[in-house]
Scaffold this motif. Structure first.
Motif, mmCIF file in Angstrom:
data_model
loop_
_atom_site.group_PDB
_atom_site.id
_atom_site.type_symbol
_atom_site.label_atom_id
_atom_site.label_comp_id
_atom_site.label_asym_id
_atom_site.label_seq_id
_atom_site.Cartn_x
_atom_site.Cartn_y
_atom_site.Cartn_z
ATOM 1 N N TYR A 53 0.840 -1.196 0.000
ATOM 2 C CA TYR A 53 0.000 0.000 0.000
ATOM 3 C C TYR A 53 0.875 1.247 0.000
ATOM 4 O O TYR A 53 1.729 1.413 0.870
ATOM 5 C CB TYR A 53 -0.914 -0.008 1.229
ATOM 6 N N MET A 54 0.711 2.120 -0.983
ATOM 7 C CA MET A 54 1.533 3.328 -1.098
ATOM 8 C C MET A 54 0.716 4.611 -0.937
ATOM 9 O O MET A 54 1.211 5.695 -1.171
ATOM 10 C CB MET A 54 2.258 3.357 -2.454
ATOM 11 N N GLY A 55 -0.538 4.478 -0.526
ATOM 12 C CA GLY A 55 -1.376 5.659 -0.316
ATOM 13 C C GLY A 55 -1.016 6.367 0.979
ATOM 14 O O GLY A 55 0.049 6.141 1.558
ATOM 15 N N ASP A 56 -1.900 7.220 1.434
ATOM 16 C CA ASP A 56 -1.642 8.005 2.641
ATOM 17 C C ASP A 56 -1.646 7.139 3.896
ATOM 18 O O ASP A 56 -2.496 6.262 4.060
ATOM 19 C CB ASP A 56 -2.686 9.107 2.796
ATOM 20 N N VAL A 57 -0.682 7.409 4.754
ATOM 21 C CA VAL A 57 -0.567 6.756 6.053
ATOM 22 C C VAL A 57 -0.355 7.836 7.111
ATOM 23 O O VAL A 57 0.033 8.955 6.804
ATOM 24 C CB VAL A 57 0.602 5.734 6.094
ATOM 25 N N ALA A 58 -0.612 7.488 8.354
ATOM 26 C CA ALA A 58 -0.427 8.426 9.464
ATOM 27 C C ALA A 58 0.841 8.068 10.227
ATOM 28 O O ALA A 58 1.162 6.892 10.401
ATOM 29 C CB ALA A 58 -1.623 8.374 10.403
ATOM 30 N N LEU A 59 1.559 9.090 10.653
ATOM 31 C CA LEU A 59 2.746 8.924 11.494
ATOM 32 C C LEU A 59 2.405 9.419 12.887
ATOM 33 O O LEU A 59 1.992 10.561 13.065
ATOM 34 C CB LEU A 59 3.889 9.787 10.959
ATOM 35 N N TRP A 60 2.579 8.560 13.879
ATOM 36 C CA TRP A 60 2.288 8.875 15.273
ATOM 37 C C TRP A 60 3.587 8.865 16.063
ATOM 38 O O TRP A 60 4.431 7.978 15.877
ATOM 39 C CB TRP A 60 1.344 7.842 15.865
ATOM 40 N N VAL A 61 3.761 9.854 16.950
ATOM 41 C CA VAL A 61 4.932 9.917 17.829
ATOM 42 C C VAL A 61 4.457 10.089 19.269
ATOM 43 O O VAL A 61 3.360 10.594 19.510
ATOM 44 C CB VAL A 61 5.889 11.074 17.436
ATOM 45 N N PRO A 62 5.289 9.679 20.235
ATOM 46 C CA PRO A 62 4.893 9.893 21.634
ATOM 47 C C PRO A 62 4.610 11.381 21.877
ATOM 48 O O PRO A 62 5.351 12.250 21.393
ATOM 49 C CB PRO A 62 6.113 9.429 22.424
ATOM 50 N N GLU A 63 3.549 11.647 22.596
ATOM 51 C CA GLU A 63 3.151 13.037 22.828
ATOM 52 C C GLU A 63 4.272 13.852 23.470
ATOM 53 O O GLU A 63 4.445 15.021 23.153
ATOM 54 C CB GLU A 63 1.891 13.076 23.692
ATOM 55 N N THR A 64 5.073 13.230 24.334
ATOM 56 C CA THR A 64 6.163 13.962 24.994
ATOM 57 C C THR A 64 7.259 14.375 24.006
ATOM 58 O O THR A 64 8.030 15.283 24.306
ATOM 59 C CB THR A 64 6.795 13.107 26.111
ATOM 60 N N LEU A 65 7.329 13.736 22.837
ATOM 61 C CA LEU A 65 8.353 14.054 21.838
ATOM 62 C C LEU A 65 7.778 14.755 20.613
ATOM 63 O O LEU A 65 8.499 15.035 19.653
ATOM 64 C CB LEU A 65 9.081 12.770 21.404
ATOM 65 N N TRP A 66 6.481 15.052 20.639
ATOM 66 C CA TRP A 66 5.825 15.642 19.477
ATOM 67 C C TRP A 66 6.464 16.966 19.064
ATOM 68 O O TRP A 66 6.723 17.191 17.885
ATOM 69 C CB TRP A 66 4.334 15.823 19.750
ATOM 70 N N GLY A 67 6.725 17.849 20.020
ATOM 71 C CA GLY A 67 7.327 19.150 19.701
ATOM 72 C C GLY A 67 8.688 19.000 19.053
ATOM 73 O O GLY A 67 9.015 19.696 18.081
#
Length: 78
Positions: A53-67
């Motif tokens: 699958y090469m369509g759109d995907v979401a990238l999630w990071v730990p909230e404490t490291l988001w900034g």
């Protein structure tokens, strides 16, 4: 801003992008010590059943490291 618990840790969505772009960002963020979860729209199905699958995907990071992750994206993540 979307948030969710992943393995008991609060995560925040960093971006949604085509998979090749997201995979590149994931590798760069992980190289800087930021854990990343990549999520396709087919999270409940094995990748092998879908092909690549090469369509759109979401990238999630730990909230404490988001900034920090957001700042690295703005800098272009050297």
């Amino acid at each position: 801003m979307e948030r969710r618990l992943i393995a008991g840790t609060p995560y925040r969505k960093l971006l949604t992008a085509p998979r090749p772009v997201a995979e590149g960002m994931k590798a760069r963020l992980e190289a800087r010590g930021i854990p990343v979860v990549l999520e396709t729209p087919f999270a409940d199905l094995p990748e092998a059943a879908l092909g690549t699958y090469m369509g759109d995907v979401a990238l999630w990071v730990p909230e404490t490291l988001w900034g920090e992750a957001e700042a690295l994206m703005e800098e272009g993540i050297p």
